[in-house]
Write an enzyme that holds these catalytic residues in place. Structure first.
Site, PDB file in Angstrom:
ATOM      1  N   HIS A  61       0.839  -1.198   0.000  1.00 23.84           N
ATOM      2  CA  HIS A  61       0.000   0.000   0.000  1.00 23.84           C
ATOM      3  C   HIS A  61       0.868   1.240   0.000  1.00 23.84           C
ATOM      4  CE1 HIS A  61       0.997  -0.429   4.240  1.00 23.84           C
ATOM      5  NE2 HIS A  61       0.425   0.718   4.541  1.00 23.84           N
ATOM      6  N   HIS A  63       1.311   3.924   1.973  1.00 24.76           N
ATOM      7  CA  HIS A  63       1.763   4.727   3.105  1.00 24.76           C
ATOM      8  C   HIS A  63       3.285   4.813   2.988  1.00 24.76           C
ATOM      9  CE1 HIS A  63      -2.044   4.133   5.785  1.00 24.76           C
ATOM     10  NE2 HIS A  63      -2.085   5.263   5.117  1.00 24.76           N
ATOM     11  N   ASP A  65       6.005   4.592   4.727  1.00 24.75           N
ATOM     12  CA  ASP A  65       6.989   3.623   5.221  1.00 24.75           C
ATOM     13  C   ASP A  65       7.036   2.359   4.374  1.00 24.75           C
ATOM     14  OD1 ASP A  65       4.396   3.341   6.292  1.00 24.75           O
ATOM     15  OD2 ASP A  65       5.088   2.199   8.021  1.00 24.75           O
ATOM     16  N   HIS A  66       6.119   2.239   3.409  1.00 19.09           N
ATOM     17  CA  HIS A  66       6.089   1.037   2.561  1.00 19.09           C
ATOM     18  C   HIS A  66       6.448   1.338   1.105  1.00 19.09           C
ATOM     19  CE1 HIS A  66       4.158  -1.500   5.675  1.00 19.09           C
ATOM     20  NE2 HIS A  66       3.818  -0.296   6.122  1.00 19.09           N
ATOM     21  N   HIS A 139      -7.157  -1.987   6.025  1.00 20.59           N
ATOM     22  CA  HIS A 139      -6.314  -0.852   6.401  1.00 20.59           C
ATOM     23  C   HIS A 139      -6.996   0.395   5.834  1.00 20.59           C
ATOM     24  CE1 HIS A 139      -2.551   0.445   8.075  1.00 20.59           C
ATOM     25  NE2 HIS A 139      -2.097   0.971   6.963  1.00 20.59           N
ATOM     26  N   ASP A 206       0.353  -4.349   7.267  1.00 19.89           N
ATOM     27  CA  ASP A 206      -0.596  -3.289   7.582  1.00 19.89           C
ATOM     28  C   ASP A 206      -2.057  -3.708   7.370  1.00 19.89           C
ATOM     29  OD1 ASP A 206       1.821  -2.054   7.918  1.00 19.89           O
ATOM     30  OD2 ASP A 206       1.067  -0.101   7.285  1.00 19.89           O
ATOM     31  N   HIS A 264       7.696  -4.611  11.620  1.00 21.88           N
ATOM     32  CA  HIS A 264       6.898  -3.385  11.516  1.00 21.88           C
ATOM     33  C   HIS A 264       6.475  -2.935  12.918  1.00 21.88           C
ATOM     34  CE1 HIS A 264       3.406  -0.839  10.332  1.00 21.88           C
ATOM     35  NE2 HIS A 264       4.064  -0.658   9.221  1.00 21.88           N
TER      36      HIS A 264
HETATM   37 ZN   LIG Z   1       0.020   1.617   6.503  1.00 23.36          ZN
END
Ligand SMILES: [Zn+2]
Length: 307
Positions: A61, A63, A65-66, A139, A206, A264
């Protein structure tokens, strides 16, 4: 060679000990990169895997941090003149984010990407090494987890073949057809072989607890799963679409997982042993609390069964 190389293990923001997310899966002739966060390119240097080795990038996804490591990683493919196409998978609804990350700054684009967004729960991609399957997760933004499923194979037993006097091209024919007619008697493949169980890898990032988590984790030899929180924050975890270590461990047990890798982690917990303690109460298999730059081997193949 089948192994997981951990680039980063922090959720949301990097810490002194933990880089943003990033995971490499080396599986025969494929090298898959999952969820490259910031700093993934430099972390990769420490693993000995080069951009040229990459065959596929999977993003769960959009976000930060990914995915904030995508611009550097994509530009690096061109800089290193990677000669083969690299496939990229991500949630189809995030195509605008992907295009912006891909063209985040000026560079001379030579590498060829096969852009293959995931548009539906259960979408499957056929690879030489098995099937890559995406499942929808829970999520606040569109998120897909992935699993790699190698089909069961069969291993011919030389001593049984010899006992029937089967040799040369007849072995191939028996393997293909499932049977061979020999002097008025039919020999089946099952009589001269054992099943070679396929291996499974699952990547669950997530998500709150949902059907997709279980679908991905089912009989995984190696499961990489987020455990952002501990049970003390279970209500918060459910509210923001994340898992606790206890939930992740229970999923692993209920799904028959062999090696469980938790990662994570929220930076609110200073001592990673707390994740181990909590998970251990619910899971008795091989448990790994991920650290940056750790290597986790895919466990040896399950024992072959007869016929
Ligand atoms: Zn996320």
């Amino acid at each position: 060679m089948r192994e997981l190389l951990v680039l980063g293990t922090a959720s949301q923001t990097p810490t002194r000990q933990r880089n943003h997310n990033g995971y490499l899966l080396r599986w025969d002739d494929e090298v898959l990169l999952f969820d490259p966060g910031e700093g993934s390119q430099r972390q990769m240097l420490h693993t000995g895997v080069s951009a040229t080795d990459l065959t596929r990038i999977c993003v769960t996804h959009f976000h930060g941090d990914h995915c904030l490591g995508l611009p550097g990683m994509i530009q690096r493919l061109s800089l290193d003149r990677v000669p083969h196409r690299v496939a990229v998978h991500f949630p189809a609804g995030g195509i605008d984010y992907f295009e912006r990350l891909r063209h985040a700054s000026s560079f001379h684009e030579t590498a060829e990407l096969a852009v293959e967004p995931i548009g539906a729960d259960g979408q499957r991609i056929t690879l030489g090494i098995g099937t890559l399957e995406a499942r929808r997760l829970r999520h606040p933004v569109e998120t897909y987890g992935y699993r790699l499923v190698e089909p069961d194979g069969c291993r011919m037993l030389p001593e049984r073949l010899a006992a029937y006097g089967i040799a040369g091209p007849a072995v191939g024919k028996l393997h293909r057809d499932g049977h061979l007619d020999l002097d008025g008697r039919r020999v089946t493949r099952d009589e001269v072989s054992v099943t070679r169980p396929g291996q499974r890898f699952a990547f669950v990032m997530d998500t709150g607890l949902c059907d997709g988590v279980y679908a991905l984790a089912e009989h995984a030899d190696l499961l990489v799963i987020e455990s952002t929180f501990l049970e003390s924050e279970a209500a918060l975890a459910a509210e923001v679409g994340h898992l606790t270590a206890a939930q992740a461990a229970r999923v692993a047990t209920e799904s028959g997982v062999r090696t469980l890798v938790l990662t994570h982690f929220s930076q609110r917990y200073a001592d990673p042993r707390r994740f181990a303690d909590e998970a251990r109460a619910h899971f008795t298999g091989e448990l790994v609390i991920a650290e940056d730059l750790m290597t986790v081997p895919v466990p040896p193949r399950r024992v072959a069964s007869s016929g």
